[in-house]
Motif scaffolding. Sequence first.
Motif, PDB file in Angstrom:
ATOM      1  N   UNK A   1      -0.117   4.050 -12.202  1.00 34.42           N
ATOM      2  CA  UNK A   1      -0.856   3.837 -10.957  1.00 34.42           C
ATOM      3  C   UNK A   1      -1.976   2.817 -11.151  1.00 34.42           C
ATOM      4  N   UNK A   2      -2.660   2.877 -12.287  1.00 33.27           N
ATOM      5  CA  UNK A   2      -3.739   1.909 -12.537  1.00 33.27           C
ATOM      6  C   UNK A   2      -3.182   0.492 -12.668  1.00 33.27           C
ATOM      7  N   UNK A   3      -2.057   0.354 -13.353  1.00 33.45           N
ATOM      8  CA  UNK A   3      -1.443  -0.967 -13.505  1.00 33.45           C
ATOM      9  C   UNK A   3      -1.042  -1.543 -12.155  1.00 33.45           C
ATOM     10  N   UNK A   4      -0.439  -0.714 -11.314  1.00 33.57           N
ATOM     11  CA  UNK A   4      -0.047  -1.175  -9.973  1.00 33.57           C
ATOM     12  C   UNK A   4      -1.266  -1.614  -9.173  1.00 33.57           C
ATOM     13  N   UNK A   5      -2.364  -0.887  -9.296  1.00 31.20           N
ATOM     14  CA  UNK A   5      -3.580  -1.242  -8.555  1.00 31.20           C
ATOM     15  C   UNK A   5      -4.164  -2.552  -9.067  1.00 31.20           C
ATOM     16  N   UNK A   6      -4.140  -2.777 -10.383  1.00 33.52           N
ATOM     17  CA  UNK A   6      -4.652  -4.038 -10.933  1.00 33.52           C
ATOM     18  C   UNK A   6      -3.817  -5.222 -10.455  1.00 33.52           C
ATOM     19  N   UNK A   7      -2.515  -5.018 -10.362  1.00 38.37           N
ATOM     20  CA  UNK A   7      -1.635  -6.110  -9.942  1.00 38.37           C
ATOM     21  C   UNK A   7      -1.890  -6.542  -8.509  1.00 38.37           C
ATOM     22  N   UNK A   8      -2.478  -5.678  -7.719  1.00 37.03           N
ATOM     23  CA  UNK A   8      -2.715  -5.997  -6.312  1.00 37.03           C
ATOM     24  C   UNK A   8      -3.579  -7.236  -6.135  1.00 37.03           C
ATOM     25  N   UNK A   9      -4.418  -7.528  -7.116  1.00 35.52           N
ATOM     26  CA  UNK A   9      -5.333  -8.660  -6.983  1.00 35.52           C
ATOM     27  C   UNK A   9      -4.846  -9.920  -7.684  1.00 35.52           C
ATOM     28  N   UNK A  10      -3.739  -9.829  -8.424  1.00 38.03           N
ATOM     29  CA  UNK A  10      -3.290 -10.990  -9.210  1.00 38.03           C
ATOM     30  C   UNK A  10      -1.882 -11.450  -8.863  1.00 38.03           C
ATOM     31  N   UNK A  11      -1.056 -10.583  -8.311  1.00 36.68           N
ATOM     32  CA  UNK A  11       0.353 -10.893  -8.094  1.00 36.68           C
ATOM     33  C   UNK A  11       0.524 -11.944  -7.004  1.00 36.68           C
TER      34      UNK A  11
ATOM     35  N   UNK B   1       0.823  -1.201   0.000  1.00 35.80           N
ATOM     36  CA  UNK B   1       0.000   0.000   0.000  1.00 35.80           C
ATOM     37  C   UNK B   1       0.861   1.257   0.000  1.00 35.80           C
ATOM     38  N   UNK B   2       2.057   1.169   0.575  1.00 40.77           N
ATOM     39  CA  UNK B   2       2.935   2.339   0.601  1.00 40.77           C
ATOM     40  C   UNK B   2       3.329   2.752  -0.805  1.00 40.77           C
ATOM     41  N   UNK B   3       3.518   1.788  -1.704  1.00 38.82           N
ATOM     42  CA  UNK B   3       3.830   2.115  -3.100  1.00 38.82           C
ATOM     43  C   UNK B   3       2.644   2.797  -3.763  1.00 38.82           C
ATOM     44  N   UNK B   4       1.437   2.298  -3.517  1.00 41.19           N
ATOM     45  CA  UNK B   4       0.239   2.951  -4.057  1.00 41.19           C
ATOM     46  C   UNK B   4       0.148   4.398  -3.548  1.00 41.19           C
ATOM     47  N   UNK B   5       0.418   4.583  -2.268  1.00 40.17           N
ATOM     48  CA  UNK B   5       0.334   5.927  -1.684  1.00 40.17           C
ATOM     49  C   UNK B   5       1.353   6.873  -2.338  1.00 40.17           C
ATOM     50  N   UNK B   6       2.550   6.364  -2.594  1.00 39.48           N
ATOM     51  CA  UNK B   6       3.577   7.200  -3.226  1.00 39.48           C
ATOM     52  C   UNK B   6       3.162   7.606  -4.632  1.00 39.48           C
ATOM     53  N   UNK B   7       2.626   6.666  -5.397  1.00 41.16           N
ATOM     54  CA  UNK B   7       2.166   6.984  -6.748  1.00 41.16           C
ATOM     55  C   UNK B   7       0.993   7.964  -6.707  1.00 41.16           C
ATOM     56  N   UNK B   8       0.100   7.797  -5.754  1.00 41.61           N
ATOM     57  CA  UNK B   8      -1.033   8.711  -5.623  1.00 41.61           C
ATOM     58  C   UNK B   8      -0.554  10.118  -5.263  1.00 41.61           C
ATOM     59  N   UNK B   9       0.461  10.195  -4.394  1.00 41.10           N
ATOM     60  CA  UNK B   9       1.022  11.503  -4.051  1.00 41.10           C
ATOM     61  C   UNK B   9       1.639  12.164  -5.279  1.00 41.10           C
ATOM     62  N   UNK B  10       2.304  11.374  -6.119  1.00 35.66           N
ATOM     63  CA  UNK B  10       2.875  11.918  -7.353  1.00 35.66           C
ATOM     64  C   UNK B  10       1.785  12.468  -8.262  1.00 35.66           C
ATOM     65  N   UNK B  11       0.676  11.736  -8.375  1.00 37.29           N
ATOM     66  CA  UNK B  11      -0.427  12.180  -9.233  1.00 37.29           C
ATOM     67  C   UNK B  11      -1.052  13.463  -8.679  1.00 37.29           C
ATOM     68  N   UNK B  12      -1.203  13.549  -7.363  1.00 36.11           N
ATOM     69  CA  UNK B  12      -1.773  14.761  -6.766  1.00 36.11           C
ATOM     70  C   UNK B  12      -0.872  15.965  -7.053  1.00 36.11           C
ATOM     71  N   UNK B  13       0.439  15.792  -6.888  1.00 37.72           N
ATOM     72  CA  UNK B  13       1.365  16.893  -7.195  1.00 37.72           C
ATOM     73  C   UNK B  13       1.284  17.265  -8.666  1.00 37.72           C
ATOM     74  N   UNK B  14       1.233  16.254  -9.543  1.00 38.92           N
ATOM     75  CA  UNK B  14       1.191  16.518 -10.982  1.00 38.92           C
ATOM     76  C   UNK B  14      -0.108  17.203 -11.387  1.00 38.92           C
ATOM     77  N   UNK B  15      -1.211  16.872 -10.714  1.00 39.25           N
ATOM     78  CA  UNK B  15      -2.507  17.446 -11.083  1.00 39.25           C
ATOM     79  C   UNK B  15      -2.544  18.955 -10.875  1.00 39.25           C
ATOM     80  N   UNK B  16      -1.667  19.457 -10.009  1.00 36.33           N
ATOM     81  CA  UNK B  16      -1.659  20.894  -9.713  1.00 36.33           C
ATOM     82  C   UNK B  16      -0.773  21.690 -10.660  1.00 36.33           C
ATOM     83  N   UNK B  17      -0.030  20.988 -11.513  1.00 36.57           N
ATOM     84  CA  UNK B  17       0.846  21.690 -12.468  1.00 36.57           C
ATOM     85  C   UNK B  17       0.717  21.039 -13.850  1.00 36.57           C
ATOM     86  N   UNK B  18      -0.533  20.710 -14.222  1.00 39.78           N
ATOM     87  CA  UNK B  18      -0.775  20.039 -15.498  1.00 39.78           C
ATOM     88  C   UNK B  18      -0.274  20.837 -16.685  1.00 39.78           C
ATOM     89  N   UNK B  19      -0.240  22.169 -16.551  1.00 41.64           N
ATOM     90  CA  UNK B  19       0.169  23.011 -17.672  1.00 41.64           C
ATOM     91  C   UNK B  19       1.680  23.079 -17.825  1.00 41.64           C
TER      92      UNK B  19
END
Length: 347
Positions: free
Chosen positions: A161-171, A129-147
């Motif tokens: 991030x979506x790929x990592x989340x999908x892997x959570x149920x199959x890995x 979950x810590x890896x998911x949280x790190x990727x989510x934090x990256x997306x939040x930072x990126x969303x504020x400077x999309x331009x």
Amino acid sequence: LTRTTEGWRVMPGGYARIGGSDDPTALAMQNGGSVADVWVVSDRPVEPSTLVPRQAAYRRPDLGTLPSRAADNLFWLGRYVERAEETMRLLRAWHLRLSETDDPAAPLLADLTDYLDDFGIDPAENVPERLHDTLESAIISASKIRDRFSVDGWMALNELARTARRMSSTLTPGADGAGAMRVLLRKISGFSGLVHENMYRFTGWRFLSIGRALERASSMASVLARFADEDAPDGALDLAVEVGDSVMTHRRRYAVATTRETVVDLLGLDAMNPRSLMYQVETLRDLIAHLPGAEDRGRLSEPARAVLRVQTDLAIRSPEELTTGDLCEIGADLAEVSNLISAKWLR
């Protein structure tokens, strides 16, 4: 229509309510009516009309000043992306060794588990979950400077991030987990490549690159302090080289068995290895030197002086002299560099 000093004028277009019924009440929106743009088409060429003033000669516009909030988000975007990549490399190493030994209590595997636990990472989770949280934090930072970076970069980060989340149920732990981390590493490398190749080299790019260099340097200092220590279990040196993505370079350059001196030389002091501590510190020094206010009346700023001290500490040591204690001190110094950068530019 528009009212002018000369009376009412019908404009060449408008916004109209439309409907297909003879009943005038059917045009009401609540009764199913709709709206559409209306255009009046000319039967001859129309001169362009604009209020933009014409310039006699083209002048390249000024880049302007980067807001501190945007700089802060770019800085942390770089840190989060690099932190996620380092986590993936450590998890890949963990899964590979689990597939080899099938014994979580093996000395090296247990030591790596303890190291990951210090950062709140549980390698026994499919995708921690810590890896998911790190990727989510990256997306939040990126969303504020999309331009400030490409649409492709934004899409690559979200797909990761979506790929990592999908892997959570199959890995499953072991070889499958190692393969999954390889997939994530290729995807995060795709994002890094888009940023490196496409992002305009302005102040914002420098803050993003500073964040990445600072995080990579800190991570490498930590990895060397733990796995290049004299008391580290057997195989720890090879693990450090693997996490540092320098296996082939080590084989080609040293042509000897892995020793502490060869590992510290390659990952700590080699200024030509982009994974090394020295390379990232030199990168930091160069990037900070080009920031606004990096010098004050010919005197280096506090962050620039702090980075110079770290670089000097590394430059004057041989691999034998760079001890575990020195590496821990360098890690603390890099944390102070981060604080100084935040205090000067990111308030």
